[in-house]
Write an enzyme that holds these catalytic residues in place. Structure first.
Site, PDB file in Angstrom:
ATOM      1  N   LYS A 183       0.882  -1.175   0.000  1.00  9.67           N
ATOM      2  CA  LYS A 183       0.000   0.000   0.000  1.00  9.67           C
ATOM      3  C   LYS A 183       0.914   1.219   0.000  1.00  9.67           C
ATOM      4  O   LYS A 183       1.410   1.633   1.046  1.00  9.67           O
ATOM      5  CB  LYS A 183      -0.886  -0.029   1.252  1.00  9.67           C
ATOM      6  N   GLU A 232       9.339   1.721  11.205  1.00  9.74           N
ATOM      7  CA  GLU A 232      10.356   2.748  10.964  1.00  9.74           C
ATOM      8  C   GLU A 232       9.621   4.086  11.002  1.00  9.74           C
ATOM      9  O   GLU A 232       8.852   4.396  10.093  1.00  9.74           O
ATOM     10  CB  GLU A 232      11.010   2.556   9.587  1.00  9.74           C
ATOM     11  N   GLU A 261       9.045  17.010  14.696  1.00  8.96           N
ATOM     12  CA  GLU A 261       9.555  16.703  13.360  1.00  8.96           C
ATOM     13  C   GLU A 261       8.865  17.623  12.346  1.00  8.96           C
ATOM     14  O   GLU A 261       7.643  17.638  12.249  1.00  8.96           O
ATOM     15  CB  GLU A 261       9.274  15.241  13.005  1.00  8.96           C
ATOM     16  N   CYS A 319      13.779  11.073   6.953  1.00 10.13           N
ATOM     17  CA  CYS A 319      13.566  10.654   8.339  1.00 10.13           C
ATOM     18  C   CYS A 319      14.826  10.844   9.175  1.00 10.13           C
ATOM     19  O   CYS A 319      14.747  11.151  10.356  1.00 10.13           O
ATOM     20  CB  CYS A 319      13.103   9.217   8.400  1.00 10.13           C
TER      21      CYS A 319
HETATM   22  P1  NAD Z   1       2.228   8.693   7.245  1.00  7.70           P
HETATM   23  O1  NAD Z   1       2.351   7.999   8.546  1.00  7.70           O
HETATM   24  O2  NAD Z   1       1.238   9.784   7.107  1.00  7.70           O
HETATM   25  O3  NAD Z   1       1.870   7.652   6.087  1.00  7.70           O
HETATM   26  C1  NAD Z   1       2.674   6.540   5.796  1.00  7.70           C
HETATM   27  C2  NAD Z   1       1.827   5.464   5.143  1.00  7.70           C
HETATM   28  O4  NAD Z   1       0.874   4.992   6.089  1.00  7.70           O
HETATM   29  C3  NAD Z   1       1.018   5.944   3.944  1.00  7.70           C
HETATM   30  O5  NAD Z   1       1.002   4.926   2.960  1.00  7.70           O
HETATM   31  C4  NAD Z   1      -0.361   6.152   4.536  1.00  7.70           C
HETATM   32  O6  NAD Z   1      -1.392   6.037   3.584  1.00  7.70           O
HETATM   33  C5  NAD Z   1      -0.416   5.019   5.527  1.00  7.70           C
HETATM   34  N1  NAD Z   1      -1.395   5.205   6.620  1.00  7.70           N
HETATM   35  C6  NAD Z   1      -1.840   6.358   7.158  1.00  7.70           C
HETATM   36  N2  NAD Z   1      -2.736   6.106   8.133  1.00  7.70           N
HETATM   37  C7  NAD Z   1      -2.855   4.766   8.222  1.00  7.70           C
HETATM   38  C8  NAD Z   1      -3.620   3.887   9.042  1.00  7.70           C
HETATM   39  N3  NAD Z   1      -4.469   4.361   9.979  1.00  7.70           N
HETATM   40  N4  NAD Z   1      -3.488   2.560   8.875  1.00  7.70           N
HETATM   41  C9  NAD Z   1      -2.643   2.077   7.954  1.00  7.70           C
HETATM   42  N5  NAD Z   1      -1.899   2.844   7.126  1.00  7.70           N
HETATM   43  C10 NAD Z   1      -1.994   4.181   7.274  1.00  7.70           C
HETATM   44  O7  NAD Z   1       3.693   9.178   6.897  1.00  7.70           O
HETATM   45  P2  NAD Z   1       4.143  10.075   5.654  1.00  7.70           P
HETATM   46  O8  NAD Z   1       3.712  11.478   5.920  1.00  7.70           O
HETATM   47  O9  NAD Z   1       3.753   9.396   4.393  1.00  7.70           O
HETATM   48  O10 NAD Z   1       5.739   9.959   5.760  1.00  7.70           O
HETATM   49  C11 NAD Z   1       6.538  10.822   6.493  1.00  7.70           C
HETATM   50  C12 NAD Z   1       6.921  10.188   7.819  1.00  7.70           C
HETATM   51  O11 NAD Z   1       7.623   8.960   7.586  1.00  7.70           O
HETATM   52  C13 NAD Z   1       7.868  11.038   8.643  1.00  7.70           C
HETATM   53  O12 NAD Z   1       7.475  11.008   9.979  1.00  7.70           O
HETATM   54  C14 NAD Z   1       9.222  10.326   8.475  1.00  7.70           C
HETATM   55  O13 NAD Z   1      10.154  10.539   9.495  1.00  7.70           O
HETATM   56  C15 NAD Z   1       8.797   8.912   8.387  1.00  7.70           C
HETATM   57  N6  NAD Z   1       9.826   8.105   7.745  1.00  7.70           N
HETATM   58  C16 NAD Z   1      10.561   7.232   8.519  1.00  7.70           C
HETATM   59  C17 NAD Z   1      11.571   6.477   7.953  1.00  7.70           C
HETATM   60  C18 NAD Z   1      12.362   5.535   8.779  1.00  7.70           C
HETATM   61  O14 NAD Z   1      12.984   4.657   8.217  1.00  7.70           O
HETATM   62  N7  NAD Z   1      12.371   5.645  10.099  1.00  7.70           N
HETATM   63  C19 NAD Z   1      11.831   6.587   6.582  1.00  7.70           C
HETATM   64  C20 NAD Z   1      11.070   7.483   5.821  1.00  7.70           C
HETATM   65  C21 NAD Z   1      10.062   8.224   6.422  1.00  7.70           C
END
Ligand code: NAD
Length: 499
Positions: free
Chosen positions: A184, A259, A391, A293
């Site tokens: 997804k 992550e 963040e 991240c």
């Molecule tokens: P997000 O949490 O908004 O979304 C990530 C994914 O989760 C998307 O595909 C979204 O559709 C899905 N999602 C959202 N709500 C959900 C739910 N209730 N159930 C299941 N899936 C759901 O994050 P984002 O804004 O897309 O990404 C940015 C974030 O990701 C930042 O906080 C960043 O630090 C983090 N990030 C972490 C790493 C790491 O390796 N630690 C790497 C890249 C990004």
């Protein structure tokens, strides 16, 4: 802006890929996908819900239970994975073009990410043929060995920053170990993900092994997390979303790899190579548009070099080139989406009340539309400031002075996050002692974020649970069953019920 900014042959609609076919949502629903330079809709994508996830999971389950993939020799799976890497490599320019257009990432950085995606597949292709599992011997008495088995349908949920590369990071090990998957991808950036299906078909991945459902997190993502036939969820995204997924997966006792977010410190001691530190900490927070991240978004600088550092840093930040994502000279492109742009801009305004603005601070004059933000630097930021604690995930950095090693460590650890830390010093003891004490899953000494794929990746505290990378990914996507064999003439167990 030139016409060539827009890639040729953009799809006018993006579908799901389920059981070897491109399909729309069962209810026909779609969502708009925007170009971050204009914020105009350039395509639509199928908006998946529970019914679409049901179909995708059923296909993946069938492929796992009846198909060849989990039963193939590691060498056979490895050949398919190498072919995937070859295809990704051969299309790196096109992938980068599409990724840059869809996400706003600078084209040169998107190209690097496309190549890294190929490398992720190649790495796990090599790892599974070199894989040796443990055997434990008790001479003359017992032999124990480990059977490593794929687990089943893995649910992979990914974010929009470097989308294709982060998808490869999960797809590589999940597939290498013989699982089948439902991906997804993030709803802001579905374009590059739509290329996986064609790449996998061409490489010979059996039907049903890879399935993709587009859609919103609270619909498609939520249904995947709550599906009883998906025993594993690998999630990358915000810490808050991670908490929700934790709760939703708990009744099913699923395997989770998380992550999550970060607010990583870069700690610069007075004895460091200051020029190298300025260069690296500029790159560390402004590369990938700051949507990274592991960004070193809090720079802690020893007081005796603080003023000099801030002056040099601000001067260099002002020279960082903001531009159209497709321009090879661009260093910071457009943020992914207007919602995210608003969030980052709100932090820029908060920062003006919390710190001393020394570079940037708003939209660049040359870009009246689209999600462009000047590289923004705040100095003298106190540790209780929101821009120190939260963040931002954009090209915004907070700089704070410190007077002693103890204070530096306390400041470094003073957030809920613990993903990465960067330490700049030429004192060997201090470097290693600090590395050991800092609350971060990954530490770089006198270096930027350059990662050997064999090393563990992951965070502590609110930055995640579990580590992926190298063998840890293999461990997450497999079950290690132990088998115990007696070698003794008689069983060792005490005899019950004898006369
Ligand atoms: P997000 O949490 O908004 O979304 C990530 C994914 O989760 C998307 O595909 C979204 O559709 C899905 N999602 C959202 N709500 C959900 C739910 N209730 N159930 C299941 N899936 C759901 O994050 P984002 O804004 O897309 O990404 C940015 C974030 O990701 C930042 O906080 C960043 O630090 C983090 N990030 C972490 C790493 C790491 O390796 N630690 C790497 C890249 C990004």
């Amino acid at each position: 802006m030139t016409a060539s900014r827009i890639p040729t042959d953009l799809p006018d609609h993006i579908q799901h890929y389920i059981d070897g076919s491109f399909v729309d949502s069962v209810d026909g629903d779609t969502f708009d996908v925007l170009d971050p330079v204009t914020n105009k809709t350039y395509t639509t994508a199928a908006a998946g819900k529970k019914a679409d996830i049901e179909l995708a999971v059923a296909a993946a389950k069938r492929a796992f239970e009846e198909g060849p993939w989990p039963r193939m020799l590691p060498r056979e799976r490895s050949r398919v994975l190498h072919r995937i890497a070859d295809i990704v490599e051969s299309r790196d320019a096109r992938l980068a073009e599409l990724e840059s257009y869809d996400s706003g990432l600078p084209i040169t950085q998107a190209l690097g990410q496309a190549r890294r995606a190929a490398e992720n597949f190649r790495f796990f292709a090599d790892l599974i043929v070199a894989q040796a599992d443990d055997a434990f011997k008790v001479p003359g008495k017992q032999m124990n060995y480990v059977n490593r088995k794929p687990i089943g349908v893995a649910g992979l949920i990914t974010p929009w920053n470097t989308p294709f590369m982060l998808e490869s990071w999960k797809l590589g090990p999940a597939l290498a170990t013989g699982n089948t998957v439902v991906l997804k991808p993030a709803e802001f950036t579905p374009l590059s993900a739509s290329l996986w299906a064609g790449i996998f078909e061409e490489a010979g991945l059996p039907r049903g092994v890879f399935n993709l459902v587009n859609g919103l997190g609270e619909d498609a993502g939520d249904a995947l997390v709550k599906h009883p036939d998906v025993p594993l969820i690998s999630f990358t995204g915000e810490s808050r979303t991670g908490q929700i997924i934790f709760g939703n997966a708990a009744p099913f006792l699923k395997g989770l790899s998380m992550e999550l977010g970060g607010k990583s410190p870069a700690v610069v001691f007075a004895d460091a190579d200051i020029e190298a530190a300025v260069d690296a900490t500029i790159f560390g927070v402004f590369s990938l548009n700051g949507e990274r991240c592991t960004a070193g978004a809090r720079i802690l600088v020893e007081r005796s070099v603080y003023d000099d550092f801030v002056e040099r840093y601000a001067a260099q930040a002002k020279r960082v080139k903001v531009g159209y994502p497709n321009d090879p000279a661009t260093e910071v492109g457009a943020l992914v989406h207007p919602e995210h742009y608003e969030k980052v801009m709100s932090y820029v305004e908060i920062g003006k009340t919390e710190g001393r603005l020394v570079a940037g601070g708003g939209r660049p004059n040359e870009f009246p539309e689209g999600n462009f933000v000047q590289p923004t630097v705040f100095a003298d930021v106190s540790p209780d400031a929101r821009i120190f604690q939260e963040e931002i995930f954009g090209p915004v950095v907070a700089i704070t002075p410190f007077d002693s090693d103890e204070e530096a460590l306390a400041l470094a650890n003073n957030t809920r996050y613990g993903l990465a830390a960067y330490i700049w010093t030429n004192d060997l003891k201090r470097a290693h002692n600090f590395a050991g004490a800092v609350e971060a899953g990954m530490v770089w000494l006198n270096s930027n974020n350059v990662r050997d794929l064999r090393t563990p990746f992951g965070g502590v505290k609110a930055s995640g649970l579990g580590h992926e990378g190298g063998y840890r990914s293999i461990d997450f996507y497999t079950d290690q069953q132990s088998v115990h064999i007696t070698l003794a003439a008689h069983s060792h167990n005490p005899t019950f019920g004898k006369n």
